[in-house]
Design a protein around this motif. Structure first.
Motif, short mmCIF file in Angstrom:
data_model
loop_
_atom_site.label_atom_id
_atom_site.label_comp_id
_atom_site.label_asym_id
_atom_site.label_seq_id
_atom_site.Cartn_x
_atom_site.Cartn_y
_atom_site.Cartn_z
N UNK A 1 -22.29 8.65 -1.04
CA UNK A 1 -21.58 8.97 0.19
C UNK A 1 -21.02 7.70 0.80
N UNK A 2 -19.78 7.75 1.21
CA UNK A 2 -19.19 6.63 1.96
C UNK A 2 -19.66 6.71 3.41
N UNK A 3 -19.73 5.55 4.07
CA UNK A 3 -20.02 5.59 5.50
C UNK A 3 -18.78 5.22 6.32
N UNK A 4 -17.63 5.16 5.66
CA UNK A 4 -16.32 4.94 6.29
C UNK A 4 -15.28 5.78 5.54
N UNK A 5 -14.14 5.99 6.17
CA UNK A 5 -13.02 6.68 5.53
C UNK A 5 -11.82 5.75 5.48
N UNK A 6 -10.97 5.86 4.45
CA UNK A 6 -9.75 5.06 4.40
C UNK A 6 -8.86 5.38 5.60
N UNK A 7 -8.07 4.44 6.01
CA UNK A 7 -7.13 4.64 7.12
C UNK A 7 -5.76 4.98 6.57
N UNK A 8 -5.01 5.76 7.32
CA UNK A 8 -3.63 6.05 6.94
C UNK A 8 -3.49 7.25 6.03
N UNK A 9 -3.32 7.01 4.76
CA UNK A 9 -3.03 8.06 3.81
C UNK A 9 -4.25 8.95 3.57
N UNK A 10 -4.01 10.23 3.23
CA UNK A 10 -5.13 11.09 2.84
C UNK A 10 -5.83 10.52 1.61
N UNK A 11 -7.09 10.78 1.47
CA UNK A 11 -7.86 10.25 0.35
C UNK A 11 -8.30 11.36 -0.57
N UNK A 12 -8.80 11.01 -1.72
CA UNK A 12 -9.26 11.97 -2.73
C UNK A 12 -8.92 11.49 -4.12
N UNK A 13 -9.22 10.25 -4.41
CA UNK A 13 -8.88 9.67 -5.71
C UNK A 13 -9.86 10.08 -6.79
N UNK A 14 -9.33 10.44 -7.93
CA UNK A 14 -10.12 10.72 -9.12
C UNK A 14 -9.90 9.52 -10.03
#
Length: 77
Positions: free
Chosen positions: A24-37
């Motif tokens: 689990x991440x404890x932060x989220x990327x800023x700006x663009x939606x995330x969901x990289x495979x």
């Protein structure tokens, strides 16, 4: 409610998808939606052992907070 990315692996078992979180991440990327495979591949000839790679974010949202994930898992009997 804050949603942060999660690294997970999934496989088909008796026609049901099984998803298992590995980090689990404890932060989220800023700006663009995330969901990289990133990658997932068989690791033996009979197709029951797999390896997957990905990443989570730990402590921040920039590149220096990327924590690589390498997961080896087995499926089947």
């Amino acid at each position: 409610m804050t949603l942060n990315p999660r690294h997970a692996v999934g496989f088909l078992d008796n026609n049901q998808w099984v998803l298992v979180a590995t980090a689990d991440s404890n932060e989220a990327p800023r700006g663009f939606p995330w969901g990289d495979y990133v990658s997932c591949a068989t690791n033996d000839p009979d197709g029951t052992q797999w390896v997957a790679s990905g990443y989570s974010l730990q402590g921040g949202f920039g590149g220096r907070f990327v924590e690589p994930q390498y997961v080896r898992f087995a499926v089947g009997p």
